[in-house]
Design a protein around this motif. Structure first.
Motif, short mmCIF file in Angstrom:
data_model
loop_
_atom_site.label_atom_id
_atom_site.label_comp_id
_atom_site.label_asym_id
_atom_site.label_seq_id
_atom_site.Cartn_x
_atom_site.Cartn_y
_atom_site.Cartn_z
N ARG A 244 33.04 5.87 5.02
CA ARG A 244 34.06 6.58 5.79
C ARG A 244 33.80 6.49 7.29
N GLN A 245 32.57 6.67 7.70
CA GLN A 245 32.26 6.74 9.13
C GLN A 245 32.16 5.38 9.80
N THR B 115 34.19 7.50 16.93
CA THR B 115 34.01 7.56 15.48
C THR B 115 34.24 6.21 14.83
N GLN C 186 27.28 5.13 15.88
CA GLN C 186 27.02 6.35 16.60
C GLN C 186 25.77 6.20 17.46
N PRO D 71 24.87 12.39 14.06
CA PRO D 71 25.98 13.18 13.52
C PRO D 71 26.21 14.45 14.32
N GLU E 217 29.38 17.95 11.20
CA GLU E 217 28.92 17.17 10.05
C GLU E 217 27.66 17.79 9.47
#
Length: 305
Positions: free
Chosen positions: A61-62, A82, A86, A90, A94
């Motif tokens: 997802r990320q 996003t 990253q 997080p 999150e």
């Protein structure tokens, strides 16, 4: 290096550092040296734990969910953090939603021969919780608190949080290469993994495993710049270029079959003449294999220019 050069030097021993060498094709005694390059393995582990959730669904997802959309985004347009790796770990939101992963993120770890020893340690670090003791599994750990029993982890900014849970990691092998080793001409086909992590600089070797596994996302950690990047390969363009070459070869065969009885064809870009090239890198340099290819071409029922 050729036998003639060795004979001229009156060599009694040659030392070879690097990749595959056909030592059975020389009469000179050969000392093969495996070269291992030491890197900051602690930084490598922390970089992976900073960017990649150990929950399989969260990872997809990320990091992967928006890639198809991003590919159609005009260059220079801001698409938001996003949709990138990253760099601050997080968020607190999150952190509040953390729970035990239903499935662990699965990585395939590969490199060039100089870093295969590091892959083994990396696999051990990723398949166990971090740190080894004193911290609950699957939590976000401030970088300033990171410790290990060996005490060799690099210090991180307090704002950096690391995923502390375990991952699934495999080190694939394509014989006769060492486990985890890949070359520009040799790479294994991977199983059910979420991504491959390549340890090394450049893309030449990496592209071989990307071609062999078009559906597996690839990430490259450069041990010299200490940066991790998402790597992409245009498979559609590659297939188009190769298909164009095949079609041009077919056209040259058709032109050759309709030429004069002596088989004379004018050499142009549209009517190329076929040739064979013998590669001499490592064990690719087999003169017998080249002779076999030439024989197959010359005895083919279809005339080859």
């Amino acid at each position: 290096m050729s036998r003639t050069v060795h004979a001229a030097w009156m060599s009694i021993l040659q030392s070879h550092l690097g990749e595959i060498l056909p030592i059975d094709q020389t009469t000179i005694k050969t000392l093969y040296i495996f070269v291992e390059i030491g890197i900051d393995s602690s930084h490598l582990v922390e970089t992976i734990r900073l960017n990649f959730p150990n929950d399989r669904q969260a990872f997809r997802r990320q990091l992967l969910e928006y890639e198809d959309v991003d590919a159609r985004t005009p260059a220079g347009q801001n698409i938001g953090k996003t949709r990138h790796l990253q760099i601050e770990g997080p968020s607190s939101e999150e952190e509040a939603e953390l729970s035990a992963p239903t499935e662990l993120t699965r990585f395939a770890l590969v490199s060039t021969i100089q870093f295969v020893a590091t892959l083994q340690r990396l696999k051990e670090d990723l398949t166990s919780s971090y740190p080894d003791a004193g911290t609950p599994h699957n939590v976000l750990l401030d970088g300033a608190q990171s410790e290990s029993s060996a005490g060799d982890l690099s210090k991180s900014s307090p704002s950096h949080r690391l995923w502390t849970g375990s991952y699934e990691a495999t080190i694939p092998r394509s014989k006769p290469l060492s486990p985890g080793e890949i070359l520009g001409c040799t790479a294994p086909v991977l199983g059910d993994v979420d991504a491959l992590i390549y340890l090394g600089d450049g893309r030449f070797h990496l592209e071989s495993i990307m071609i062999a596994n078009p559906s597996v996302p690839a990430f490259r950690y450069d041990p010299y710049s200490k940066k991790i990047t998402r790597e992409l390969y245009n498979h559609e363009e590659m297939r188009t270029v190769r298909d164009d070459a095949v079609q041009k070869a077919r056209k040259s065969i058709a032109t050759f079959s309709t030429s004069d009885p002596q088989g004379i064809v004018a050499l142009t870009d549209d009517n190329p003449i076929w040739g064979t090239i013998l590669g001499t890198l490592g064990r690719q340099g087999s003169f017998k294999q080249m002779q076999a290819v030439i024989h197959q071409l010359s005895t083919s029922k279809t005339a080859i220019p």
